[in-house]
Enzyme design. Structure first.
Site, PDB file in Angstrom:
ATOM      1  N   SER A 131      41.303  40.073  44.508  1.00  0.00           N
ATOM      2  CA  SER A 131      42.416  39.608  43.684  1.00  0.00           C
ATOM      3  C   SER A 131      43.576  40.600  43.708  1.00  0.00           C
ATOM      4  O   SER A 131      43.360  41.817  43.829  1.00  0.00           O
ATOM      5  CB  SER A 131      41.903  39.478  42.252  1.00  0.00           C
ATOM      6  OG  SER A 131      42.976  39.323  41.365  1.00  0.00           O
ATOM      7  N   TYR A 155      37.066  42.960  34.622  1.00  0.00           N
ATOM      8  CA  TYR A 155      37.100  41.981  35.714  1.00  0.00           C
ATOM      9  C   TYR A 155      37.685  42.622  36.982  1.00  0.00           C
ATOM     10  O   TYR A 155      37.101  42.555  38.067  1.00  0.00           O
ATOM     11  CB  TYR A 155      37.937  40.756  35.315  1.00  0.00           C
ATOM     12  CG  TYR A 155      38.341  39.902  36.494  1.00  0.00           C
ATOM     13  CD1 TYR A 155      37.395  39.154  37.181  1.00  0.00           C
ATOM     14  CD2 TYR A 155      39.670  39.867  36.946  1.00  0.00           C
ATOM     15  CE1 TYR A 155      37.753  38.385  38.282  1.00  0.00           C
ATOM     16  CE2 TYR A 155      40.034  39.093  38.033  1.00  0.00           C
ATOM     17  CZ  TYR A 155      39.076  38.361  38.703  1.00  0.00           C
ATOM     18  OH  TYR A 155      39.430  37.608  39.796  1.00  0.00           O
ATOM     19  N   LYS A 159      36.094  43.712  40.960  1.00  0.00           N
ATOM     20  CA  LYS A 159      36.676  43.435  42.285  1.00  0.00           C
ATOM     21  C   LYS A 159      36.833  44.741  43.079  1.00  0.00           C
ATOM     22  O   LYS A 159      36.515  44.808  44.264  1.00  0.00           O
ATOM     23  CB  LYS A 159      38.026  42.737  42.156  1.00  0.00           C
ATOM     24  CG  LYS A 159      37.952  41.335  41.555  1.00  0.00           C
ATOM     25  CD  LYS A 159      37.202  40.368  42.438  1.00  0.00           C
ATOM     26  CE  LYS A 159      37.036  39.004  41.823  1.00  0.00           C
ATOM     27  NZ  LYS A 159      36.042  38.173  42.522  1.00  0.00           N
TER      28      LYS A 159
HETATM   29  P1  NAD Z   1      35.901  29.172  39.445  1.00  0.00           P
HETATM   30  O1  NAD Z   1      35.327  29.685  38.168  1.00  0.00           O
HETATM   31  O2  NAD Z   1      36.544  27.846  39.450  1.00  0.00           O
HETATM   32  O3  NAD Z   1      34.771  29.170  40.576  1.00  0.00           O
HETATM   33  C1  NAD Z   1      33.706  30.088  40.593  1.00  0.00           C
HETATM   34  C2  NAD Z   1      32.427  29.303  40.814  1.00  0.00           C
HETATM   35  O4  NAD Z   1      31.323  30.207  40.884  1.00  0.00           O
HETATM   36  C3  NAD Z   1      32.113  28.326  39.685  1.00  0.00           C
HETATM   37  O5  NAD Z   1      31.810  27.061  40.245  1.00  0.00           O
HETATM   38  C4  NAD Z   1      30.894  28.929  38.976  1.00  0.00           C
HETATM   39  O6  NAD Z   1      30.055  27.927  38.448  1.00  0.00           O
HETATM   40  C5  NAD Z   1      30.252  29.721  40.100  1.00  0.00           C
HETATM   41  N1  NAD Z   1      29.476  30.896  39.710  1.00  0.00           N
HETATM   42  C6  NAD Z   1      29.854  31.930  38.910  1.00  0.00           C
HETATM   43  N2  NAD Z   1      28.874  32.851  38.852  1.00  0.00           N
HETATM   44  C7  NAD Z   1      27.862  32.406  39.644  1.00  0.00           C
HETATM   45  C8  NAD Z   1      26.603  32.912  40.014  1.00  0.00           C
HETATM   46  N3  NAD Z   1      26.151  34.085  39.542  1.00  0.00           N
HETATM   47  N4  NAD Z   1      25.822  32.199  40.846  1.00  0.00           N
HETATM   48  C9  NAD Z   1      26.241  30.996  41.325  1.00  0.00           C
HETATM   49  N5  NAD Z   1      27.432  30.472  41.027  1.00  0.00           N
HETATM   50  C10 NAD Z   1      28.231  31.165  40.194  1.00  0.00           C
HETATM   51  O7  NAD Z   1      36.896  30.299  39.982  1.00  0.00           O
HETATM   52  P2  NAD Z   1      37.963  30.238  41.158  1.00  0.00           P
HETATM   53  O8  NAD Z   1      39.315  30.221  40.567  1.00  0.00           O
HETATM   54  O9  NAD Z   1      37.583  29.203  42.136  1.00  0.00           O
HETATM   55  O10 NAD Z   1      37.747  31.689  41.772  1.00  0.00           O
HETATM   56  C11 NAD Z   1      36.886  31.928  42.865  1.00  0.00           C
HETATM   57  C12 NAD Z   1      36.876  33.418  43.161  1.00  0.00           C
HETATM   58  O11 NAD Z   1      38.204  33.858  43.416  1.00  0.00           O
HETATM   59  C13 NAD Z   1      36.365  34.274  42.004  1.00  0.00           C
HETATM   60  O12 NAD Z   1      35.588  35.329  42.537  1.00  0.00           O
HETATM   61  C14 NAD Z   1      37.635  34.817  41.376  1.00  0.00           C
HETATM   62  O13 NAD Z   1      37.423  36.045  40.743  1.00  0.00           O
HETATM   63  C15 NAD Z   1      38.532  34.954  42.588  1.00  0.00           C
HETATM   64  N6  NAD Z   1      39.983  34.913  42.253  1.00  0.00           N
HETATM   65  C16 NAD Z   1      40.473  33.834  41.573  1.00  0.00           C
HETATM   66  C17 NAD Z   1      41.831  33.808  41.218  1.00  0.00           C
HETATM   67  C18 NAD Z   1      42.408  32.667  40.434  1.00  0.00           C
HETATM   68  O14 NAD Z   1      43.503  32.827  39.872  1.00  0.00           O
HETATM   69  N7  NAD Z   1      41.775  31.489  40.375  1.00  0.00           N
HETATM   70  C19 NAD Z   1      42.678  34.880  41.580  1.00  0.00           C
HETATM   71  C20 NAD Z   1      42.132  35.941  42.288  1.00  0.00           C
HETATM   72  C21 NAD Z   1      40.773  35.955  42.619  1.00  0.00           C
HETATM   73  N1  UFG Z   2      51.613  33.121  30.631  1.00  0.00           N
HETATM   74  C1  UFG Z   2      52.305  32.594  29.551  1.00  0.00           C
HETATM   75  N2  UFG Z   2      51.647  31.738  28.721  1.00  0.00           N
HETATM   76  C2  UFG Z   2      50.355  31.368  28.909  1.00  0.00           C
HETATM   77  C3  UFG Z   2      49.657  31.903  30.010  1.00  0.00           C
HETATM   78  C4  UFG Z   2      50.327  32.796  30.849  1.00  0.00           C
HETATM   79  O1  UFG Z   2      53.476  32.906  29.341  1.00  0.00           O
HETATM   80  O2  UFG Z   2      49.813  30.585  28.106  1.00  0.00           O
HETATM   81  C5  UFG Z   2      52.338  34.013  31.562  1.00  0.00           C
HETATM   82  C6  UFG Z   2      51.717  35.409  31.673  1.00  0.00           C
HETATM   83  O3  UFG Z   2      52.209  36.245  30.652  1.00  0.00           O
HETATM   84  C7  UFG Z   2      52.152  35.810  33.079  1.00  0.00           C
HETATM   85  C8  UFG Z   2      52.187  34.494  33.852  1.00  0.00           C
HETATM   86  O4  UFG Z   2      52.264  33.470  32.859  1.00  0.00           O
HETATM   87  O5  UFG Z   2      53.464  36.320  33.056  1.00  0.00           O
HETATM   88  C9  UFG Z   2      50.940  34.251  34.703  1.00  0.00           C
HETATM   89  O6  UFG Z   2      49.782  34.388  33.887  1.00  0.00           O
HETATM   90  P1  UFG Z   2      48.351  33.876  34.366  1.00  0.00           P
HETATM   91  O7  UFG Z   2      47.386  34.143  33.241  1.00  0.00           O
HETATM   92  O8  UFG Z   2      48.443  32.481  34.870  1.00  0.00           O
HETATM   93  O9  UFG Z   2      48.035  34.783  35.632  1.00  0.00           O
HETATM   94  P2  UFG Z   2      47.933  36.376  35.783  1.00  0.00           P
HETATM   95  O10 UFG Z   2      48.958  36.784  36.786  1.00  0.00           O
HETATM   96  O11 UFG Z   2      47.943  37.049  34.483  1.00  0.00           O
HETATM   97  O12 UFG Z   2      46.468  36.554  36.386  1.00  0.00           O
HETATM   98  C10 UFG Z   2      45.924  35.665  37.372  1.00  0.00           C
HETATM   99  C11 UFG Z   2      44.415  35.586  37.206  1.00  0.00           C
HETATM  100  C12 UFG Z   2      43.797  36.919  37.550  1.00  0.00           C
HETATM  101  C13 UFG Z   2      44.223  37.307  38.939  1.00  0.00           C
HETATM  102  C14 UFG Z   2      45.731  37.325  39.068  1.00  0.00           C
HETATM  103  C15 UFG Z   2      46.100  37.566  40.500  1.00  0.00           C
HETATM  104  O13 UFG Z   2      44.074  35.246  35.866  1.00  0.00           O
HETATM  105  O14 UFG Z   2      42.392  36.804  37.519  1.00  0.00           O
HETATM  106  O15 UFG Z   2      46.279  36.083  38.660  1.00  0.00           O
HETATM  107  O16 UFG Z   2      47.462  37.793  40.631  1.00  0.00           O
HETATM  108  F1  UFG Z   2      43.742  38.531  39.223  1.00  0.00           F
END
Ligand code: NAD
Ligand code: UFG
Length: 340
Positions: A131, A155, A159
């Site tokens: 991330s 979190y 990572k």
């Molecule tokens: P998500 O929660 O939608 O998907 C994760 C999936 O993993 C879910 O289906 C959950 O049921 C499953 N899971 C969790 N723990 C498990 C375990 N121990 N065994 C088996 N299954 C398990 O999340 P996402 O947004 O699809 O994110 C996927 C990956 O990308 C994550 O590792 C997250 O940290 C990373 N990531 C996401 C974002 C974002 O903004 N969505 C940003 C950066 C990194």
């Molecule tokens: N924000 C609002 N109101 C809300 C939610 C968010 O104003 O209700 C703002 C936040 O302050 C920020 C922006 O919208 O300025 C984006 O916020 P998000 O929570 O959507 O995303 P973040 O950038 O904080 O974090 C996300 C994921 C992290 C990941 C990161 C990667 O939650 O897990 O993106 O860039 F690591």
């Protein structure tokens, strides 16, 4: 070729499953459904069926936990896995500060068990979902892969620790090929409206929150802070369409096939949009239904964060194609179609 997706029924995993299956790969999923639903399996199959006939041998789902070594042994014995994409993990920054043990247990133990079983079955191609959070508040923009890292919450530390584990593993055994993908902010949904982001409870992230305000499920968006050091005072992020992000995984898997060693790639668009930019773009798509008010800053938030996607473009031949309007359109379409 058969690819194992841990967490493959989640938001990014499900879109990646669609892209891999559509490109002719076979897909095996292990997911414990802690943040997803088994119905996603049928929806993935439904999307793919318009371009490819798939059967049980092409797409399998095991419901279970990646920390369960017996399950992993079964999965690797029953399928000839060529590469693994490790999505499974807990991902809510705020929750991780309240439940650090659960986050370290889930994210670290799952990775260690997975790598151990991969080594046992001589599977050495690994893609890891990292991330942009690992950069913290970078000193300048855009962010390059060699910028200093440091996390500010449990979190983010999971990572970072996993990235370090992967570097140690590669140093000990350079027959592994490892792609660490640092995602920026994925939003939007599949064009079909069948899969998308559907968090349980009140969303923490901006885009799903906006979607629920636009569809009347929530009243009003709180914009956290309008005094940031950005053009309109609201936080700036690199929002990337989830389908573009999913396609990045195909390119990473192709890179592993060339024995690339350990590589780190930013997956972002290279453009920063503010919270107000997102609200305004969404309002154009949904007819102005997103009401908002300004609220205090959210603790731990940074002013601005956007990627340099140059390395991914140069070495993976990948770049994001979809614009903000498409992110909002597909996200709104998914939210409207959702049966909840
Ligand atoms: P998500 O929660 O939608 O998907 C994760 C999936 O993993 C879910 O289906 C959950 O049921 C499953 N899971 C969790 N723990 C498990 C375990 N121990 N065994 C088996 N299954 C398990 O999340 P996402 O947004 O699809 O994110 C996927 C990956 O990308 C994550 O590792 C997250 O940290 C990373 N990531 C996401 C974002 C974002 O903004 N969505 C940003 C950066 C990194
Ligand atoms: N924000 C609002 N109101 C809300 C939610 C968010 O104003 O209700 C703002 C936040 O302050 C920020 C922006 O919208 O300025 C984006 O916020 P998000 O929570 O959507 O995303 P973040 O950038 O904080 O974090 C996300 C994921 C992290 C990941 C990161 C990667 O939650 O897990 O993106 O860039 F690591």
């Amino acid at each position: 070729m058969s690819i194992l997706l841990t967490g493959g029924l989640g938001y990014i995993g499900s879109h990646t499953a669609v892209e891999l299956l559509s490109a002719g790969y076979d897909v095996v999923v292990v997911d414990n459904l802690s943040n997803s639903d088994l119905s996603v399996k049928d929806r993935i199959a439904q999307i793919v069926s318009s371009t490819r006939k798939i059967g049980e041998d092409n797409f399998k789902v095991y419901v279970g936990d990646v920390r369960d070594e017996n399950l992993l042994n079964k999965v690797f014995s029953q399928n000839k896995i060529d590469a693994v994409v490790h999505f499974a993990g807990l991902k809510a920054v705020g929750e991780s500060t309240k439940k650090p043990i659960e986050y370290y247990d889930n994210n670290l133990i799952s990775t260690l068990k997975l790598l151990e079983v991969m080594r046992k079955f001589n599977v050495k191609n690994f893609v890891f979902s990292s991330s942009a959070t690992v950069y913290g508040q970078a000193k300048s923009m855009p962010i390059y892969e060699d910028f200093p890292v440091g996390a500010t919450n449990p979190y983010g530390r999971t990572k970072l620790f996993i990235e370090e584990i992967l570097k140690d593993l590669y140093a000990a055994d350079n027959s592994f090929n490892i792609a660490i993908l640092r995602y920026f902010n994925p939003i939007g949904a599949h064009d079909s409206g069948l899969i998308g982001e559907d968090p349980n409870g009140i969303p923490n992230n901006l885009f799903p929150y906006i979607s629920r305000v636009a569809t009347g499920k929530l009243d009003c968006l709180s914009i956290f802070g309008n005094d940031y050091n950005t053009p309109d005072g609201t936080g700036v992020r690199d929002y990337i369409h989830v389908v573009d992000l999913a396609k990045g995984h195909l390119c990473a898997i192709k890179k592993l096939e060339q024995n690339c060693g350990l590589q780190i790639y930013n997956l972002g668009t290279g453009k920063g949009y503010s919270v107000l930019d997102i609200v305004n773009a969404y309002n154009k798509v949904c007819g102005g239904k997103v009401k908002y008010k300004f609220a205090p800053r959210r603790p731990g938030d940074i002013d601005i964060c956007y990627a340099s996607p140059e390395k991914a473009e140069k070495e993976l031949g990948w770049h994001a194609e979809r614009d903000l309007e498409n992110m909002c359109k597909t996200g709104y379409n998914f939210e409207c179609k959702k049966q909840k």
